[in-house]
Enzyme design. Structure first.
Site, PDB file in Angstrom:
ATOM      1  N   LYS A 125      59.027  43.052   2.711  1.00 57.70           N
ATOM      2  CA  LYS A 125      58.941  41.703   3.285  1.00 57.70           C
ATOM      3  C   LYS A 125      57.665  41.489   4.088  1.00 57.70           C
ATOM      4  O   LYS A 125      57.370  40.358   4.475  1.00 57.70           O
ATOM      5  CB  LYS A 125      60.174  41.427   4.142  1.00 57.70           C
ATOM      6  CG  LYS A 125      61.476  41.385   3.347  1.00 57.70           C
ATOM      7  CD  LYS A 125      62.660  41.108   4.249  1.00 57.70           C
ATOM      8  CE  LYS A 125      63.962  41.092   3.470  1.00 57.70           C
ATOM      9  NZ  LYS A 125      64.310  42.432   2.931  1.00 57.70           N
ATOM     10  N   LYS A 160      66.824  36.442   7.693  1.00 59.46           N
ATOM     11  CA  LYS A 160      67.199  37.771   7.210  1.00 59.46           C
ATOM     12  C   LYS A 160      66.476  38.849   7.998  1.00 59.46           C
ATOM     13  O   LYS A 160      65.387  38.623   8.543  1.00 59.46           O
ATOM     14  CB  LYS A 160      66.890  37.921   5.712  1.00 59.46           C
ATOM     15  CG  LYS A 160      65.483  37.531   5.291  1.00 59.46           C
ATOM     16  CD  LYS A 160      65.373  37.516   3.769  1.00 59.46           C
ATOM     17  CE  LYS A 160      64.038  36.976   3.292  1.00 59.46           C
ATOM     18  NZ  LYS A 160      63.955  36.916   1.815  1.00 59.46           N
ATOM     19  N   ARG A 210      63.708  38.798 -10.972  1.00 58.80           N
ATOM     20  CA  ARG A 210      63.155  40.118 -10.697  1.00 58.80           C
ATOM     21  C   ARG A 210      62.193  40.464 -11.844  1.00 58.80           C
ATOM     22  O   ARG A 210      62.605  40.539 -13.002  1.00 58.80           O
ATOM     23  CB  ARG A 210      64.260  41.154 -10.587  1.00 58.80           C
ATOM     24  CG  ARG A 210      63.841  42.637 -10.702  1.00 58.80           C
ATOM     25  CD  ARG A 210      62.838  43.076  -9.669  1.00 58.80           C
ATOM     26  NE  ARG A 210      63.250  42.871  -8.302  1.00 58.80           N
ATOM     27  CZ  ARG A 210      63.982  43.735  -7.605  1.00 58.80           C
ATOM     28  NH1 ARG A 210      64.377  44.869  -8.159  1.00 58.80           N
ATOM     29  NH2 ARG A 210      64.299  43.465  -6.356  1.00 58.80           N
ATOM     30  N   ARG A 224      68.648  36.597 -11.827  1.00 59.90           N
ATOM     31  CA  ARG A 224      69.880  36.920 -11.111  1.00 59.90           C
ATOM     32  C   ARG A 224      70.453  35.617 -10.556  1.00 59.90           C
ATOM     33  O   ARG A 224      69.837  34.985  -9.701  1.00 59.90           O
ATOM     34  CB  ARG A 224      69.599  37.939 -10.005  1.00 59.90           C
ATOM     35  CG  ARG A 224      69.045  39.259 -10.537  1.00 59.90           C
ATOM     36  CD  ARG A 224      68.478  40.130  -9.445  1.00 59.90           C
ATOM     37  NE  ARG A 224      67.347  39.495  -8.793  1.00 59.90           N
ATOM     38  CZ  ARG A 224      66.698  40.035  -7.757  1.00 59.90           C
ATOM     39  NH1 ARG A 224      67.082  41.191  -7.265  1.00 59.90           N
ATOM     40  NH2 ARG A 224      65.682  39.394  -7.210  1.00 59.90           N
ATOM     41  N   ARG A 232      72.952  34.266  -1.700  1.00 62.87           N
ATOM     42  CA  ARG A 232      72.271  35.482  -2.126  1.00 62.87           C
ATOM     43  C   ARG A 232      72.461  35.703  -3.629  1.00 62.87           C
ATOM     44  O   ARG A 232      73.549  35.509  -4.151  1.00 62.87           O
ATOM     45  CB  ARG A 232      72.803  36.691  -1.356  1.00 62.87           C
ATOM     46  CG  ARG A 232      72.669  36.562   0.147  1.00 62.87           C
ATOM     47  CD  ARG A 232      73.428  37.677   0.852  1.00 62.87           C
ATOM     48  NE  ARG A 232      74.862  37.638   0.538  1.00 62.87           N
ATOM     49  CZ  ARG A 232      75.726  38.595   0.886  1.00 62.87           C
ATOM     50  NH1 ARG A 232      75.291  39.653   1.552  1.00 62.87           N
ATOM     51  NH2 ARG A 232      76.998  38.482   0.574  1.00 62.87           N
ATOM     52  N   ASP A 272      60.200  39.725  -6.550  1.00 58.71           N
ATOM     53  CA  ASP A 272      61.222  38.677  -6.601  1.00 58.71           C
ATOM     54  C   ASP A 272      60.545  37.317  -6.525  1.00 58.71           C
ATOM     55  O   ASP A 272      59.721  37.070  -5.639  1.00 58.71           O
ATOM     56  CB  ASP A 272      62.210  38.835  -5.449  1.00 58.71           C
ATOM     57  CG  ASP A 272      63.007  40.128  -5.549  1.00 58.71           C
ATOM     58  OD1 ASP A 272      63.082  40.692  -6.660  1.00 58.71           O
ATOM     59  OD2 ASP A 272      63.551  40.569  -4.520  1.00 58.71           O
ATOM     60  N   GLU A 280      59.516  38.625  -2.332  1.00 55.24           N
ATOM     61  CA  GLU A 280      59.471  40.030  -1.923  1.00 55.24           C
ATOM     62  C   GLU A 280      58.703  40.852  -2.945  1.00 55.24           C
ATOM     63  O   GLU A 280      58.622  40.490  -4.128  1.00 55.24           O
ATOM     64  CB  GLU A 280      60.888  40.619  -1.767  1.00 55.24           C
ATOM     65  CG  GLU A 280      61.659  40.085  -0.582  1.00 55.24           C
ATOM     66  CD  GLU A 280      62.951  40.854  -0.327  1.00 55.24           C
ATOM     67  OE1 GLU A 280      63.093  41.997  -0.836  1.00 55.24           O
ATOM     68  OE2 GLU A 280      63.819  40.317   0.372  1.00 55.24           O
ATOM     69  N   ASN A 282      59.057  44.764  -4.003  1.00 65.26           N
ATOM     70  CA  ASN A 282      59.899  45.938  -3.798  1.00 65.26           C
ATOM     71  C   ASN A 282      59.200  47.192  -4.310  1.00 65.26           C
ATOM     72  O   ASN A 282      59.008  47.359  -5.516  1.00 65.26           O
ATOM     73  CB  ASN A 282      61.231  45.747  -4.522  1.00 65.26           C
ATOM     74  CG  ASN A 282      62.012  44.552  -3.984  1.00 65.26           C
ATOM     75  OD1 ASN A 282      62.726  44.674  -2.999  1.00 65.26           O
ATOM     76  ND2 ASN A 282      61.854  43.409  -4.625  1.00 65.26           N
TER      77      ASN A 282
END
Length: 312
Positions: A125, A160, A210, A224, A232, A272, A280, A282
């Site tokens: 993040k 978050k 993703r 997703r 979420r 993401d 994000e 990852n």
């Protein structure tokens, strides 16, 4: 090329063999003739320039209820191996950071994937803030006044934890919600770090994409879809996987990120994207490759191992 490979990850006995990306990577390594050794991050040690881990030789098979066979426990000098996969799940805390410092002593002589210093320097993040023009409106702070001012400007927001994972602790605060001040106080009691606050993106109802990048190149994508009434989209939070088609904007984002990821030794990365916005990056333990393979008839694990072997 037969390689000796250690996998630093959580207990292998309880993984979901249909969805776990580490399991897919392990099967592909075995198919190529590589030997596997599994250890828990808590069994990693440094002493007088040597990095060791207590663990077990392992073999995997796609058999529900019998997916792993473990050999006798032993302590291995990780500096004598060819590759280490850092695959333990976040949270990205001091234990995670400590492991990157220890593994940095043997990398790149033993290739650690992803590069431990880069993993430490690019938490998901925070790394994304270096591409601020690709992000939705975002605030990182501990100050209640800043959060309230952000909410006054953007009305519908997401709050978050800065180092959270799997959708844990993610809250949507809508314009008529009276719980924001209480939520800020609660976060302040539980976390010493700032929180991340972002404008809510209605496009999340269409899915949170993703995208997997292997050595800076696009390998595949997965959408997703969040449950009805759920903000979420994480699959750990009930998000439904769906086939995804990359847009021109998705490709533009990946082309911006790719060279930087490659330069930093971040071989296996999942980003993401919601609508037109990057949310994000990852780098710790990306997931989703088995679902993408099923939708697109690909083999992302093979792409990852091709990239690893090319580095060696």
């Amino acid at each position: 090329m037969s390689l000796s490979v250690a996998i630093q990850m959580d207990p292998v006995e309880t993984i979901d063999i249909r969805g776990d990306s580490s399991f897919a990577l392990a099967l592909e390594a075995q198919r190529r003739g590589h030997s596997l050794f599994h250890y828990l991050v808590g069994d990693l040690s440094w002493r007088q320039k040597r990095v060791t881990a207590y663990g077990h030789p392992v073999t995997f098979q796609r058999e529900p209820g019998n997916h792993v066979t473990k050999g006798a426990g032993e302590t291995v000098d990780l500096g004598t191996l060819d590759v280490i996969l850092m695959r333990q799940d976040p949270p990205f805390d001091l234990a995670y950071i400590s492991a990157t410092h220890i593994l940095e002593h043997i990398h790149p002589q033993t290739l650690v994937v992803n590069d431990p210093a880069s993993v430490r320097d690019t938490p998901e993040k925070l790394f994304v803030t270096h591409f601020e023009d690709l992000m939705p409106p975002t605030l990182i702070t501990r100050r209640k006044e800043e959060v309230l001012a952000f909410r006054a400007e953007y009305k519908d927001i997401i709050v978050k934890p800065l180092y959270g994972n799997a959708g844990i602790g993610v809250f949507r605060i809508q314009p008529d919600d009276q719980n924001l001040t209480t939520l800020i106080e609660l976060f302040g009691d539980f976390y010493r770090e700032p929180v991340m606050v972002q404008q809510y993106l209605p496009d999340v109802r269409k899915g949170d994409k993703r995208i997997i990048l292997v050595d800076g190149e696009i390998a595949g994508a997965l959408n997703r879809i969040p449950l009805e009434g759920e903000a979420r989209s994480n699959m750990h939070a009930g998000g439904r996987p769906a086939k995804s088609i990359l847009t021109k904007r998705d490709i533009e984002i990946c082309e911006r990120l790719g060279p930087e990821l490659k330069k930093r030794g971040l071989i296996f990365v999942g980003i993401d994207v919601i609508g037109d916005w990057l949310t994000e990056i990852n780098v710790t333990s990306p997931t989703g490759i088995q679902e993408i393979d099923r939708f697109d008839d690909t083999n992302i694990s093979s792409m990852v191992w091709d990239a690893i072997e090319a580095r060696l």
